[in-house]
Motif scaffolding. Structure first.
Motif, PDB file in Angstrom:
ATOM      1  N   LEU A 168       0.847  -1.219   0.139  1.00 52.00           N
ATOM      2  CA  LEU A 168       0.005   0.037  -0.011  1.00 52.00           C
ATOM      3  C   LEU A 168       0.830   1.509   0.000  1.00 52.00           C
ATOM      4  O   LEU A 168       0.900   2.093  -0.906  1.00 52.00           O
ATOM      5  N   ILE A 169       1.699   1.363   0.872  1.00 57.33           N
ATOM      6  CA  ILE A 169       2.634   2.815   0.979  1.00 57.33           C
ATOM      7  C   ILE A 169       3.523   2.721  -0.151  1.00 57.33           C
ATOM      8  O   ILE A 169       3.387   4.004  -0.781  1.00 57.33           O
ATOM      9  N   PRO A 170       4.375   1.849  -0.815  1.00 58.72           N
ATOM     10  CA  PRO A 170       4.811   2.109  -1.823  1.00 58.72           C
ATOM     11  C   PRO A 170       4.044   2.414  -3.014  1.00 58.72           C
ATOM     12  O   PRO A 170       4.557   3.587  -3.690  1.00 58.72           O
ATOM     13  N   ILE A 171       2.735   1.846  -3.126  1.00 63.20           N
ATOM     14  CA  ILE A 171       1.869   2.145  -4.409  1.00 63.20           C
ATOM     15  C   ILE A 171       1.482   3.773  -4.157  1.00 63.20           C
ATOM     16  O   ILE A 171       1.381   4.681  -5.046  1.00 63.20           O
ATOM     17  N   MET A 172       0.961   4.069  -2.828  1.00 70.06           N
ATOM     18  CA  MET A 172       0.909   5.397  -2.310  1.00 70.06           C
ATOM     19  C   MET A 172       1.777   6.364  -2.688  1.00 70.06           C
ATOM     20  O   MET A 172       1.448   7.543  -3.656  1.00 70.06           O
ATOM     21  N   LEU A 173       3.024   6.084  -2.556  1.00 71.14           N
ATOM     22  CA  LEU A 173       4.154   7.053  -2.530  1.00 71.14           C
ATOM     23  C   LEU A 173       4.412   7.269  -4.132  1.00 71.14           C
ATOM     24  O   LEU A 173       4.844   8.042  -4.488  1.00 71.14           O
ATOM     25  N   THR A 174       4.298   6.099  -4.812  1.00 72.68           N
ATOM     26  CA  THR A 174       4.586   6.242  -6.379  1.00 72.68           C
ATOM     27  C   THR A 174       3.431   6.833  -6.871  1.00 72.68           C
ATOM     28  O   THR A 174       3.832   8.085  -7.778  1.00 72.68           O
ATOM     29  N   ILE A 175       2.375   6.912  -6.497  1.00 72.15           N
ATOM     30  CA  ILE A 175       1.245   7.786  -7.014  1.00 72.15           C
ATOM     31  C   ILE A 175       1.347   9.386  -6.602  1.00 72.15           C
ATOM     32  O   ILE A 175       1.392  10.092  -7.578  1.00 72.15           O
ATOM     33  N   ALA A 176       1.630   9.347  -5.532  1.00 73.01           N
ATOM     34  CA  ALA A 176       1.919  10.879  -4.964  1.00 73.01           C
ATOM     35  C   ALA A 176       3.273  11.459  -5.835  1.00 73.01           C
ATOM     36  O   ALA A 176       3.301  12.598  -6.230  1.00 73.01           O
ATOM     37  N   SER A 177       4.155  10.643  -5.978  1.00 73.27           N
ATOM     38  CA  SER A 177       5.473  11.106  -6.481  1.00 73.27           C
ATOM     39  C   SER A 177       5.180  11.633  -7.966  1.00 73.27           C
ATOM     40  O   SER A 177       5.875  12.538  -8.612  1.00 73.27           O
ATOM     41  N   THR A 178       4.220  11.271  -8.662  1.00 76.12           N
ATOM     42  CA  THR A 178       3.984  11.493 -10.275  1.00 76.12           C
ATOM     43  C   THR A 178       3.281  13.044 -10.287  1.00 76.12           C
ATOM     44  O   THR A 178       3.425  13.558 -11.213  1.00 76.12           O
ATOM     45  N   PHE A 179       2.857  13.524  -8.991  1.00 79.38           N
ATOM     46  CA  PHE A 179       2.267  14.923  -9.054  1.00 79.38           C
ATOM     47  C   PHE A 179       3.326  15.910  -8.649  1.00 79.38           C
ATOM     48  O   PHE A 179       2.809  17.085  -8.300  1.00 79.38           O
ATOM     49  N   VAL A 180       4.422  15.533  -8.417  1.00 82.22           N
ATOM     50  CA  VAL A 180       5.380  16.544  -7.631  1.00 82.22           C
ATOM     51  C   VAL A 180       6.844  16.557  -8.477  1.00 82.22           C
ATOM     52  O   VAL A 180       7.219  15.401  -9.182  1.00 82.22           O
ATOM     53  N   GLN A 181       7.101  17.793  -9.043  1.00 83.25           N
ATOM     54  CA  GLN A 181       8.247  17.863  -9.878  1.00 83.25           C
ATOM     55  C   GLN A 181       8.933  19.152  -9.295  1.00 83.25           C
ATOM     56  O   GLN A 181       8.428  20.144  -9.016  1.00 83.25           O
ATOM     57  N   ASP A 182      10.197  19.036  -8.877  1.00 85.53           N
ATOM     58  CA  ASP A 182      10.995  20.004  -8.568  1.00 85.53           C
ATOM     59  C   ASP A 182      10.229  20.597  -7.204  1.00 85.53           C
ATOM     60  O   ASP A 182      10.403  21.938  -7.337  1.00 85.53           O
ATOM     61  N   GLY A 183       9.959  19.889  -6.391  1.00 90.87           N
ATOM     62  CA  GLY A 183       9.038  20.406  -5.102  1.00 90.87           C
ATOM     63  C   GLY A 183       7.869  21.091  -5.387  1.00 90.87           C
ATOM     64  O   GLY A 183       7.262  21.700  -4.707  1.00 90.87           O
ATOM     65  N   GLN A 184       7.250  20.886  -6.874  1.00 91.64           N
ATOM     66  CA  GLN A 184       6.119  21.751  -7.061  1.00 91.64           C
ATOM     67  C   GLN A 184       4.808  20.734  -7.342  1.00 91.64           C
ATOM     68  O   GLN A 184       5.264  19.785  -7.930  1.00 91.64           O
ATOM     69  N   LEU A 185       3.761  21.251  -7.114  1.00 90.60           N
ATOM     70  CA  LEU A 185       2.639  20.052  -7.306  1.00 90.60           C
ATOM     71  C   LEU A 185       2.294  20.285  -8.822  1.00 90.60           C
ATOM     72  O   LEU A 185       2.073  21.598  -9.134  1.00 90.60           O
ATOM     73  N   THR A 186       2.164  19.180  -9.588  1.00 91.93           N
ATOM     74  CA  THR A 186       2.021  19.605 -11.092  1.00 91.93           C
ATOM     75  C   THR A 186       1.319  18.523 -11.823  1.00 91.93           C
ATOM     76  O   THR A 186       1.610  17.040 -11.218  1.00 91.93           O
ATOM     77  N   LEU A 187       0.790  18.681 -12.996  1.00 83.06           N
ATOM     78  CA  LEU A 187       0.285  17.443 -13.725  1.00 83.06           C
ATOM     79  C   LEU A 187       1.125  17.416 -14.890  1.00 83.06           C
ATOM     80  O   LEU A 187       0.932  16.561 -15.820  1.00 83.06           O
ATOM     81  N   GLU A 188       2.241  18.052 -14.903  1.00 87.96           N
ATOM     82  CA  GLU A 188       3.290  18.284 -15.885  1.00 87.96           C
ATOM     83  C   GLU A 188       3.640  16.637 -16.406  1.00 87.96           C
ATOM     84  O   GLU A 188       3.663  16.300 -17.796  1.00 87.96           O
ATOM     85  N   GLY A 189       3.914  15.709 -15.422  1.00 93.58           N
ATOM     86  CA  GLY A 189       4.257  14.404 -15.748  1.00 93.58           C
ATOM     87  C   GLY A 189       3.133  13.654 -16.736  1.00 93.58           C
ATOM     88  O   GLY A 189       3.617  13.048 -17.667  1.00 93.58           O
ATOM     89  N   TYR A 190       1.926  13.917 -16.452  1.00 94.10           N
ATOM     90  CA  TYR A 190       0.893  13.371 -17.396  1.00 94.10           C
ATOM     91  C   TYR A 190       0.743  13.820 -18.480  1.00 94.10           C
ATOM     92  O   TYR A 190       0.576  13.539 -19.705  1.00 94.10           O
ATOM     93  N   LEU A 191       0.747  15.306 -18.475  1.00 94.54           N
ATOM     94  CA  LEU A 191       0.536  16.129 -19.740  1.00 94.54           C
ATOM     95  C   LEU A 191       1.731  15.741 -20.926  1.00 94.54           C
ATOM     96  O   LEU A 191       1.375  15.550 -21.756  1.00 94.54           O
ATOM     97  N   HIS A 192       2.701  15.798 -20.131  1.00 97.37           N
ATOM     98  CA  HIS A 192       3.826  15.476 -21.049  1.00 97.37           C
ATOM     99  C   HIS A 192       3.929  14.154 -21.777  1.00 97.37           C
ATOM    100  O   HIS A 192       4.002  14.171 -23.100  1.00 97.37           O
ATOM    101  N   PHE A 193       3.285  13.143 -21.296  1.00 97.19           N
ATOM    102  CA  PHE A 193       2.839  11.951 -21.839  1.00 97.19           C
ATOM    103  C   PHE A 193       1.681  11.959 -22.831  1.00 97.19           C
ATOM    104  O   PHE A 193       1.914  11.525 -24.054  1.00 97.19           O
ATOM    105  N   PHE A 194       0.556  12.615 -22.246  1.00 97.19           N
ATOM    106  CA  PHE A 194      -0.295  12.481 -23.433  1.00 97.19           C
ATOM    107  C   PHE A 194       0.077  13.362 -24.644  1.00 97.19           C
ATOM    108  O   PHE A 194      -0.692  13.263 -25.700  1.00 97.19           O
ATOM    109  N   ARG A 195       0.909  14.403 -24.421  1.00101.75           N
ATOM    110  CA  ARG A 195       1.285  15.016 -25.554  1.00101.75           C
ATOM    111  C   ARG A 195       2.173  14.397 -26.648  1.00101.75           C
ATOM    112  O   ARG A 195       2.597  14.750 -27.728  1.00101.75           O
ATOM    113  N   ASP A 196       2.632  13.191 -26.252  1.00103.01           N
ATOM    114  CA  ASP A 196       3.869  12.498 -26.675  1.00103.01           C
ATOM    115  C   ASP A 196       3.304  11.506 -27.833  1.00103.01           C
ATOM    116  O   ASP A 196       2.550  10.688 -27.160  1.00103.01           O
ATOM    117  N   GLY A 197       3.678  11.761 -29.000  1.00100.61           N
ATOM    118  CA  GLY A 197       2.759  10.861 -30.012  1.00100.61           C
ATOM    119  C   GLY A 197       3.190   9.364 -29.884  1.00100.61           C
ATOM    120  O   GLY A 197       2.445   8.481 -29.985  1.00100.61           O
TER     121      GLY A 197
END
Lengths: 273, 262, 354
Positions: A22-51
């Motif tokens: 549970l905790i590893p999965i939660m942490l994995t999920i949480a980690s995708t919303f953080v970049q350089d200490g900032q809360l962001t969806l960039e991780g996902y947007l980057h992917f869905f923009r990528d052909g």
């Protein structure tokens, strides 16, 4: 009942799963919303923009849908036959369906490498009959993956459907017949509608299984990536953990959405509620 | 009606040829005397079976696989048997949630779980790879242990347990002397099913490889991607024989009904 | 001529005959019950008539036509299952309409007939309900409506009441009889419950090991069982084997071990053949005074062994020289255990079986 006793029984398992799943999965999920200490969806947007990623996602979905459909078409009649045959034949066929299910997926995918390869059994056969003049390029294509996945999941849908069909009260068919229905009409109006919930559950298992399978696409897909081999590549070859985590979360979301929706649908169709 | 039946039985036959044909083909090719996999083989030879025992990687990883599956199995039993018992025996608030929790490892895509465990267990928690492998396998075995044992407990009449307690037996004593003997074959079957699940696992193990640590399926996977000689076919045959033997025992222990339940 | 007849029919499972050279006839409009314990072949007979299984040998004639090889769905027989076998994914309305729609009736006509049938079984407001939401008795009535609405040439019941509780069972069997007589529909009814069979049937066939032991009107069977098997099955709890029999006089003279008995002759001969005397516990009487049984016929001296209270009467186990007899007797003051009594066998109640 003693509460302390209950905790004693359950707590070790709960703590183990919490710490190591549970905790590893939660942490994995949480980690995708953080970049350089900032809360962001960039991780996902980057992917869905990528052909490239979209193509992989599309291939994965396409392979999974086709695999599921083929499994249904092959598995449903077979399961129906098994459910209606004599007890002796039934137990033999059931054993023969369970055996591949328990056999290593590496072994099962490998068997298709022998058959589908450029110098494989299928090409050798077709060339020798003169039906084709150049070997077919099946290996390392989505078709090869699909064949491997059908082979992997067909037993699963057969035994799932068998479980539903075995529980079917055969007197319903006799009742329909006595009211004037031919065997085919009895099948269409009684058996089929009553096995639809089982068909949906079997299809979920195959679809989600194909969507997340690793071994078969890794062996039969070659450079053709699906989402699970893409995750592996990002994590182990490219060492891009951020990307791998985003893919992991996408896979979890797809799995849970599909399972949730299909379960709801199956429950609605199930007259027993 | 009669013709319909014949068509259906022919169809089923073709489906089973599709299912089992490839496995039969591997078995035959494993006896190929040459260095390249061929069907039909050009002769009969056991050289590739001998080769398995001569390639130390296969022997090493086989040992690792067996040890991990057995130790993980033991761990999963220690955690799973009490949990399965509690979940079947008592009704309490939050039981459905806990049931879902204990079965959730099968719901999470294996490859996701493998990656997550690598990232947190090995890198963040700093556990050795071997420990990570063991824990990962324990996690995936737990649902199987719990499900099989719970289905075996479902057939157990708990009034028998109450009878023992009314005769003066304590809870633990009752569990060991009354409950356990009655679900023994269920536990044995659970052990075997979980063993196969762990032994064949790729999704977790593929992330848990390191110097001197790897399991047989991962070794086979790597080998197949690089060589195309009949060694893997020979190993496949040995694994299939092992699988068939375990399946036979599982059938003896509790039949196949478990597999058709969803 | 009979509407239905089974001629020399044999049915086997795994080389074991369930029915062998079986014969049965039924007149139009009658309700025939097949009565017997499980495994006696009654359900097999019913399923054979329905067309669910095929005879190895023999012929099944219906309405003057050979029905032996007519498939189930072409027979136009209504079948009511023990499990009801209602289609769980269809509403009550759709269940009842199922057979009519297969007959390609116009939807308006289907509706008219379904609603009329639901009215007959008193389920007017239940059309939209699913079978799972109905009680056992309601499901039973849907099953009957579904079988009746197709206006079957023959109605078949397979233990239709065995899943209902006792009170409902009595109500439903009255209901079944009422509908059957109202529509004048020929019916074959299978049950292991003798009271149920006797109460609703025109004819009862008591079956044993694939054969009909006795086929007669319920009252005739009840009074005059033809064989020991039938006698035991319908509650003749006491038996005496006689050594001699003399039919010359007005009554039948019987004797064994020096005791003399008389039994009344019957006109049709039923319950009159053989050397085994049978009598119900209710028909025996216990007398307080001890008589010399060697002189007074139809009496036996005995000792009360066990006495149990049945509510309406007392039941006694009485030991005599010819074995132990069970007697039910209403009385204010019960006999004591160990008391010497005389067992009296009324000659009109003593039947002889083979």
């Amino acid at each position: 009942m003693n509460k302390r006793f209950l905790y004693l029984l359950l707590l070790p398992g709960i703590l183990f799963l919490a710490a190591f799943m549970l905790i590893p999965i939660m942490l994995t999920i949480a980690s995708t919303f953080v970049q350089d200490g900032q809360l962001t969806l960039e991780g996902y947007l980057h992917f869905f923009r990528d052909g490239y990623f979209n193509r992989i996602l599309f291939t994965t979905l396409r392979v999974s849908v086709v695999t599921t459909l083929v499994c249904v078409v092959l598995g449903y009649p077979a399961a129906y036959y098994i459910s209606r045959t004599s007890a002796r034949k039934k137990s033999i066929l059931l054993a023969l369906a369970i055996f591949p299910l328990l056999t290593s997926p590496v072994v099962r995918s490998f068997s298709w490498m022998i058959i589908l390869g450029k110098k494989g059994l299928l090409n050798t056969f077709l060339l020798s009959t003169g039906l084709i003049h150049d070997p077919l390029e099946i290996m390392y294509t989505p078709v090869a993956m699909m064949v491997g996945l059908v082979h992997l999941f067909l037993p699963l849908i057969i035994i799932t459907l068998l479980g539903v069909m075995e529980n079917l009260d055969y007197e319903l068919v006799l009742a329909a017949r006595s009211l004037g229905a031919s065997s085919f009409t009895a099948f269409r109006k009684i058996i089929f509608p009553l096995t639809v919930p089982g068909l949906i559950i079997g299809s979920i298992l195959v679809f989600v299984g194909s969507l997340t399978a690793y071994t078969t696409p890794a062996l039969l897909g070659g450079k053709e990536r699906v989402i699970s081999t893409f995750l592996y590549q990002n994590a182990m070859t490219l060492n891009d953990w951020q990307a791998a985590s985003v893919i992991a979360v996408i896979m979890i979301v797809i799995t849970f959405v599909v399972v949730g929706l299909m379960n709801k649908w199956a429950n609605r169709l199930n007259p027993k509620g | 009606m009669k013709e319909g039946n014949r068509a259906l039985s022919l169809y089923t036959l073709l489906v089973f040829i599709f299912l089992l044909g490839p496995l039969a083909i591997i078995s035959v090719t494993s006896f190929e005397p040459g260095t390249i996999l061929k069907f039909p083989p050009e002769g009969f030879s056991l050289r590739w079976y001998k080769n398995i025992f001569e390639v130390s990687m296969f022997m090493e990883t086989f040992k690792t696989s067996v040890i991990v599956s057995m130790l993980g199995n033991l761990l999963a039993l220690l955690l799973g048997v009490p949990a399965a018992y509690a979940l079947s025996r008592f009704s309490f608030r939050g039981r459905d949630t806990l049931n879902a929790l204990f079965l959730s490892p099968v719901l999470i895509p294996g490859i996701v779980l493998g990656f997550t465990l690598l990232r947190y267990l090995i890198v963040v928690y700093g556990l050795p790879i071997y420990a990570g492998l063991l824990i990962g396998h324990t996690v995936i075995m737990l649902p199987f242990i719990i499900r099989v044992i719970a289905s075996s407990l479902a057939n157990f009449d708990f009034a028998v347990e109450e009878a023992a307690q009314s005769l003066g037996a304590g809870r633990l004593y009752t569990f060991y002397k009354i409950v356990l003997p009655n679900i023994r074959s269920g536990i044995m079957a659970a052990i075997l099913i979980a063993f196969l699940e762990s032994f064949n696992n790729v999704d977790i193990s593929v992330f848990m490889t390191g110097p001197g640590v790897s399991t047989l399926p991962i070794q086979m996977l790597t080998y197949v991607q690089n060589y195309f000689d009949p060694t893997i076919a020979a190993i496949s045959v040995i694994l299939m024989v092992l699988t068939a033997a375990l399946m036979f025992i599982i059938e003896r222990l509790m039949g196949f009904a478990y597999f058709t339940k969803r | 001529m009979a509407l239905l007849s089974l001629e020399q029919v044999s049915v086997a499972y795994d080389n074991h005959f369930i029915l062998e050279d079986f014969n049965l006839q039924l007149e139009k409009g009658q309700l025939l019950s097949l009565l017997g314990p499980s495994g006696c072949g009654k359900t097999t007979t019913l399923r054979l008539i329905a067309g669910f299984l095929n005879a190895e040998q023999g012929k099944f004639m219906f309405s003057g036509q050979d029905y032996t090889h007519v498939p189930v769905n072409k027979r136009n027989f209504g079948f009511v299952f023990q499990s009801y076998a209602l289609f769980p994914h269809m509403s009550v309305y759709d269940n009842v309409a199922f057979g009519l729609r297969l007959r390609k009736l116009k939807e308006a006509e289907v509706k008219k007939r379904v609603l009329r049938m639901l009215d007959i079984v008193s389920l007017n407001d239940f059309e939209k309900r699913l079978p799972q939401s109905l009680s056992g008795g309601q499901r039973q009535r849907v099953a009957i409506a579904r079988a009746l609405v197709i206006e079957p040439d023959l109605l078949l019941f397979d233990e239709p009441l065995s899943n209902l509780d006792a009170n409902l069972r009595v109500n439903m069997r009255v209901e079944i009889r009422r509908i059957q007589q109202e529509l004048g529909i020929t019916t074959v009814y299978v049950s292991h419950d003798q009271e149920e069979c006797f109460s609703i049937s025109d004819q009862v066939a008591v079956m044993n090991q694939g054969k009909i032991e006795q086929l007669d009107h319920p009252a005739a069977i009840f009074k005059y069982p033809a064989s020991e098997y039938v006698a035991r099955f319908i509650g003749f709890g006491n038996f005496i084997s006689f050594e001699n029999r003399n039919d010359e006089g007005e009554d039948i003279e019987l004797s064994t071990k020096g005791f003399n008995f008389q039994a009344v002759k019957r006109l049709n001969g039923a319950g009159n053949k053989g050397l085994l005397g049978a009598i119900r516990p209710d028909d025996l009487q216990l007398l307080v005074n001890v008589v010399d049984s060697k002189l007074v016929s139809n009496t036996l001296p005995g000792t009360v062994q066990v006495s149990t209270y049945l509510g309406r009467s007392y039941q006694y186990e009485v030991e005599t020289e010819l074995g132990t007899f069970t007697v039910n007797q209403e009385m204010e003051e019960p006999f004591r255990q160990g008391q010497r009594v005389t067992v009296y066998f009324p000659k009109e109640k003593l039947v002889l079986v083979q």
